[in-house]
Design an enzyme around this catalytic site. Sequence first.
Site, PDB file in Angstrom:
ATOM      1  N   GLU A 158       0.808  -1.235   0.000  1.00  0.00           N
ATOM      2  CA  GLU A 158       0.000   0.000   0.000  1.00  0.00           C
ATOM      3  C   GLU A 158       0.838   1.281   0.000  1.00  0.00           C
ATOM      4  O   GLU A 158       0.679   2.135   0.863  1.00  0.00           O
ATOM      5  CB  GLU A 158      -0.972  -0.013   1.192  1.00  0.00           C
ATOM      6  CG  GLU A 158      -1.882  -1.230   1.161  1.00  0.00           C
ATOM      7  CD  GLU A 158      -2.889  -1.273   2.313  1.00  0.00           C
ATOM      8  OE1 GLU A 158      -2.826  -0.407   3.198  1.00  0.00           O
ATOM      9  OE2 GLU A 158      -3.731  -2.180   2.303  1.00  0.00           O
ATOM     10  N   GLU A 274      -5.949 -10.768  -1.496  1.00  0.00           N
ATOM     11  CA  GLU A 274      -6.780 -10.541  -0.295  1.00  0.00           C
ATOM     12  C   GLU A 274      -8.258 -10.417  -0.655  1.00  0.00           C
ATOM     13  O   GLU A 274      -8.981  -9.574  -0.103  1.00  0.00           O
ATOM     14  CB  GLU A 274      -6.336  -9.260   0.434  1.00  0.00           C
ATOM     15  CG  GLU A 274      -4.871  -9.209   0.781  1.00  0.00           C
ATOM     16  CD  GLU A 274      -4.472  -7.976   1.592  1.00  0.00           C
ATOM     17  OE1 GLU A 274      -5.346  -7.274   2.123  1.00  0.00           O
ATOM     18  OE2 GLU A 274      -3.260  -7.727   1.695  1.00  0.00           O
TER      19      GLU A 274
HETATM   20  C1  XIL Z   1      -6.031  -6.256   8.238  1.00  0.00           C
HETATM   21  C2  XIL Z   1      -6.557  -7.377   9.108  1.00  0.00           C
HETATM   22  O1  XIL Z   1      -7.554  -8.095   8.441  1.00  0.00           O
HETATM   23  C3  XIL Z   1      -7.076  -6.738  10.347  1.00  0.00           C
HETATM   24  O2  XIL Z   1      -7.728  -7.650  11.174  1.00  0.00           O
HETATM   25  C4  XIL Z   1      -5.860  -6.078  10.997  1.00  0.00           C
HETATM   26  O3  XIL Z   1      -6.108  -5.615  12.223  1.00  0.00           O
HETATM   27  C5  XIL Z   1      -5.338  -4.976  10.097  1.00  0.00           C
HETATM   28  O4  XIL Z   1      -5.007  -5.541   8.890  1.00  0.00           O
HETATM   29  N1  XIL Z   1      -4.818  -4.656   3.606  1.00  0.00           N
HETATM   30  C6  XIL Z   1      -3.842  -5.512   4.044  1.00  0.00           C
HETATM   31  C7  XIL Z   1      -4.121  -6.403   5.188  1.00  0.00           C
HETATM   32  O5  XIL Z   1      -2.791  -5.622   3.413  1.00  0.00           O
HETATM   33  O6  XIL Z   1      -2.964  -6.661   5.954  1.00  0.00           O
HETATM   34  C8  XIL Z   1      -5.205  -5.839   6.056  1.00  0.00           C
HETATM   35  O7  XIL Z   1      -5.500  -6.788   7.066  1.00  0.00           O
HETATM   36  C9  XIL Z   1      -6.415  -5.496   5.250  1.00  0.00           C
HETATM   37  C10 XIL Z   1      -6.089  -4.448   4.251  1.00  0.00           C
END
Ligand code: XIL
Length: 365
Positions: A158, A274
């Site tokens: 990100e 994801e």
């Molecule tokens: C999120 C998890 O799902 C949460 O439970 C945590 O507290 C924060 O991170 N993008 C990403 C992931 O790359 O690591 C994130 O995951 C969601 C958004």
Amino acid sequence: MISRRAALGIIGAAPMVALAEQLRPSLVDAGPSLRALAEARGLLFGTATANFELRQKDFEFALLRDCGIIVPEYELKRDLTEPAQGIMDFSAADALLDFAHRHGMFFRGHTLVWYASNPPWLEPMAAAAPDERIFTDYIRAAVRHYAGRMHSWDVVNEAIEPRDGNGDGLRKSFWLSRFGPSYIDTAFHAARDADPSALLVYNDYGLEEEGPIFDARRRSALKLLEGMISRGVPVGALGLQAHLGAFTRRVDQRKLEAFLNEVRATGLRILITEHDVDDGGGPVDFTTRDRAVADASRRFLDVALDNRSTMALLTWGLTDRYLKPESTREQILRGTPRMLPLDATLQPTPMREAIAQALRGARKR
Ligand code: XIL
């Protein structure tokens, strides 16, 4: 323990059927596993998971049935791996990796450099003494620890946010403000030094849907990746997070296809890292919500899996069971969000069927 044969979904193995009946009969009826459907196309299917989830046997069974690759949702984030500076602990992620390899699954690493999920000491330290070793030492230690055992690493997560107003579209994170844009290249070089074989991934969200913000994000991501390649940075793949919205946003199939073709033209591979579909903003009834979630997933996957550079699809969780309860008015009225292939009772959702159909329709690699 369930054998790899059983995990592959080879029906006829008596112990598997017995266990399956005991745990969740409906999954046995759900047809071939997502893992088998993916592998038939030369793809991988898997999910993010966590040690606490795997302690529930019915979930473990469901995961072993459908997944050929897992990624820790939490266990490789730096707030957990380096709670105090220089004191690194990879034991929780090691347990997940052992589980994956014991069951013949691949394991991927998420994530090395992100602006979030960092230990509280990190940002002040980077501000007080802006020395690149604050991330290169960490990358070297983590990547070396798993060298030769990791399918792929999300090296930088990100890093773009065109709305921040930088000409290059880079996010105004503390990484950027302390180290300048070269922190991204430096991170990938450090990872490659520590493991010559893992696929090194740049991972981001908001590259799939319709609207000017998403157009700008696609442009910035492509510019970033092309720049890295021209400078000889060892990036191997783009990770599309694919967090979609069923009612509030819409996949832009035409622009997604064009974007992924441009990514393919750079020589990079593509991973869907994801995937989930937010059902917020929809009606209360499950049937309508489930249909919309499944349709959004299918709209996305039909395009993303059609690109021959796409090699894997991971969802951000396999079941709604572990989604964090929220106490907003909407959540109370609508109940558990439904955004993943299995619902909270591990019954397959229409989204699982959409994924199965998309995998069946994908071209063979
Ligand atoms: C999120 C998890 O799902 C949460 O439970 C945590 O507290 C924060 O991170 N993008 C990403 C992931 O790359 O690591 C994130 O995951 C969601 C958004």
